[in-house]
Design a protein around this motif. Structure first.
Motif, mmCIF file in Angstrom:
data_model
loop_
_atom_site.group_PDB
_atom_site.id
_atom_site.type_symbol
_atom_site.label_atom_id
_atom_site.label_comp_id
_atom_site.label_asym_id
_atom_site.label_seq_id
_atom_site.Cartn_x
_atom_site.Cartn_y
_atom_site.Cartn_z
ATOM 1 N N PRO A 35 0.799 -1.229 0.000
ATOM 2 C CA PRO A 35 0.000 0.000 0.000
ATOM 3 C C PRO A 35 0.833 1.281 0.000
ATOM 4 O O PRO A 35 0.435 2.271 -0.618
ATOM 5 C CB PRO A 35 -0.860 -0.116 1.265
ATOM 6 N N LEU A 36 1.978 1.287 0.649
ATOM 7 C CA LEU A 36 2.807 2.489 0.665
ATOM 8 C C LEU A 36 3.423 2.726 -0.713
ATOM 9 O O LEU A 36 3.442 3.860 -1.208
ATOM 10 C CB LEU A 36 3.883 2.403 1.748
ATOM 11 N N SER A 37 3.892 1.668 -1.338
ATOM 12 C CA SER A 37 4.441 1.801 -2.696
ATOM 13 C C SER A 37 3.367 2.295 -3.654
ATOM 14 O O SER A 37 3.630 3.156 -4.506
ATOM 15 C CB SER A 37 4.995 0.462 -3.186
ATOM 16 N N HIS A 38 2.173 1.788 -3.518
ATOM 17 C CA HIS A 38 1.061 2.228 -4.362
ATOM 18 C C HIS A 38 0.763 3.707 -4.114
ATOM 19 O O HIS A 38 0.547 4.475 -5.058
ATOM 20 C CB HIS A 38 -0.165 1.351 -4.082
ATOM 21 N N LEU A 157 9.202 15.275 5.097
ATOM 22 C CA LEU A 157 10.549 15.334 4.523
ATOM 23 C C LEU A 157 11.452 14.263 5.113
ATOM 24 O O LEU A 157 12.205 13.599 4.394
ATOM 25 C CB LEU A 157 11.169 16.722 4.737
ATOM 26 N N GLU A 158 11.374 14.075 6.423
ATOM 27 C CA GLU A 158 12.180 13.049 7.089
ATOM 28 C C GLU A 158 11.795 11.663 6.583
ATOM 29 O O GLU A 158 12.665 10.848 6.247
ATOM 30 C CB GLU A 158 12.009 13.139 8.605
ATOM 31 N N ALA A 159 10.506 11.383 6.531
ATOM 32 C CA ALA A 159 10.046 10.071 6.071
ATOM 33 C C ALA A 159 10.452 9.832 4.615
ATOM 34 O O ALA A 159 10.935 8.745 4.270
ATOM 35 C CB ALA A 159 8.538 9.947 6.234
ATOM 36 N N LEU A 160 10.281 10.834 3.760
ATOM 37 C CA LEU A 160 10.659 10.672 2.358
ATOM 38 C C LEU A 160 12.165 10.475 2.197
ATOM 39 O O LEU A 160 12.606 9.695 1.350
ATOM 40 C CB LEU A 160 10.177 11.871 1.540
ATOM 41 N N SER A 161 12.953 11.155 3.007
ATOM 42 C CA SER A 161 14.413 10.974 2.961
ATOM 43 C C SER A 161 14.789 9.547 3.344
ATOM 44 O O SER A 161 15.657 8.928 2.710
ATOM 45 C CB SER A 161 15.121 11.958 3.900
ATOM 46 N N GLY A 166 16.428 4.066 1.704
ATOM 47 C CA GLY A 166 16.165 2.629 1.645
ATOM 48 C C GLY A 166 16.048 2.128 0.218
ATOM 49 O O GLY A 166 16.576 1.054 -0.137
ATOM 50 N N LEU A 167 15.361 2.879 -0.621
ATOM 51 C CA LEU A 167 15.228 2.485 -2.019
ATOM 52 C C LEU A 167 16.570 2.535 -2.739
ATOM 53 O O LEU A 167 16.876 1.667 -3.566
ATOM 54 C CB LEU A 167 14.216 3.392 -2.728
ATOM 55 N N THR A 168 17.376 3.533 -2.420
ATOM 56 C CA THR A 168 18.706 3.648 -3.027
ATOM 57 C C THR A 168 19.573 2.450 -2.646
ATOM 58 O O THR A 168 20.255 1.861 -3.499
ATOM 59 C CB THR A 168 19.385 4.965 -2.620
ATOM 60 N N ARG A 169 19.535 2.078 -1.366
ATOM 61 C CA ARG A 169 20.286 0.884 -0.912
ATOM 62 C C ARG A 169 19.809 -0.356 -1.665
ATOM 63 O O ARG A 169 20.596 -1.157 -2.147
ATOM 64 C CB ARG A 169 20.138 0.674 0.591
ATOM 65 N N ALA A 170 18.496 -0.514 -1.756
ATOM 66 C CA ALA A 170 17.938 -1.690 -2.428
ATOM 67 C C ALA A 170 18.320 -1.721 -3.903
ATOM 68 O O ALA A 170 18.627 -2.785 -4.449
ATOM 69 C CB ALA A 170 16.416 -1.709 -2.270
ATOM 70 N N ALA A 171 18.302 -0.548 -4.544
ATOM 71 C CA ALA A 171 18.640 -0.484 -5.965
ATOM 72 C C ALA A 171 20.095 -0.865 -6.225
ATOM 73 O O ALA A 171 20.400 -1.480 -7.244
ATOM 74 C CB ALA A 171 18.354 0.915 -6.513
ATOM 75 N N THR A 172 20.993 -0.511 -5.310
ATOM 76 C CA THR A 172 22.407 -0.852 -5.506
ATOM 77 C C THR A 172 22.640 -2.329 -5.253
ATOM 78 O O THR A 172 23.602 -2.896 -5.783
ATOM 79 C CB THR A 172 23.327 -0.029 -4.581
ATOM 80 N N GLN A 173 21.772 -2.984 -4.493
ATOM 81 C CA GLN A 173 21.916 -4.413 -4.237
ATOM 82 C C GLN A 173 21.350 -5.264 -5.359
ATOM 83 O O GLN A 173 21.712 -6.419 -5.503
ATOM 84 C CB GLN A 173 21.258 -4.776 -2.909
ATOM 85 N N VAL A 174 20.452 -4.690 -6.171
ATOM 86 C CA VAL A 174 19.831 -5.440 -7.261
ATOM 87 C C VAL A 174 20.827 -5.666 -8.380
ATOM 88 O O VAL A 174 20.809 -6.691 -9.041
ATOM 89 C CB VAL A 174 18.564 -4.702 -7.780
#
Length: 175
Positions: A35-38, A157-161, A166-174
């Motif tokens: 739901p959050l991604s959506h 702003l804090e939550a989006l950062s 987290g997404l950046t970390r995940a993208a570098t692991q893919v």
């Protein structure tokens, strides 16, 4: 906007979302696991749509103003530096620069120090747009924060950062 979980007739929790018409609708089953991604995708879509409407007034498309902002703030840049600064890819940046050049907003020239590099610089025509683009961004920001208190803005702003990190970390692991 996601609302608290509701319990359906079977007793299981189901996430709900608010439709643009104002009434809550259940998430499609295919996205109920995220739901959050959506919600992020929906917000990004409507944000880009509004940005497009505001920028169209000055003859730009979403994303082009970001290139122009970099050039206005930092001066002429190597095209490869714009790719890095904006988190773009080379092909997308090339198309964006070509469109801006065709519109008369940027000029490309070979670098004097690196024969492989292309320097992109704003033109006088684009400099005349700067104030209008900044005004469009102010209008966009006002729409974003319209219903948020200053505290909620800081929390968002804090939550989006954190989400971005987290997404950046995940993208570098893919890769």
């Amino acid at each position: 906007m996601t609302q608290p979980e509701k319990t359906d007739a079977s007793g299981s929790a189901t996430a709900r979302t608010t439709a643009s018409a104002g009434g809550p609708l259940p998430l499609p089953p295919s996205v109920a696991a995220g739901p959050l991604s959506h919600a992020i995708l929906r917000v990004a879509r409507v944000h880009r749509m509004l940005a497009g409407q505001l920028l169209r007034r000055v003859g730009l498309h979403p994303g082009q103003e970001l290139v122009m902002m970099q050039l206005w703030d930092r001066g002429p840049q190597r095209q490869t530096d714009l790719v890095r600064l904006l988190g773009s890819d080379a092909a997308t940046m090339t198309r964006t620069i070509q469109r801006l050049e065709n519109a008369g907003f940027v000029r490309r020239r070979p670098s004097t120090s690196d024969k492989r590099a292309t320097i992109v610089e704003p033109t006088a025509a684009s400099n005349a747009l700067r104030q209008e683009v900044e005004h469009a961004w102010l209008d966009l920001e006002a729409s974003v924060v319209n219903d948020l208190t200053p505290k909620e803005q800081a929390e968002a702003l804090e939550a989006l950062s954190r989400i971005e990190a987290g997404l950046t970390r995940a993208a570098t692991q893919v890769d």
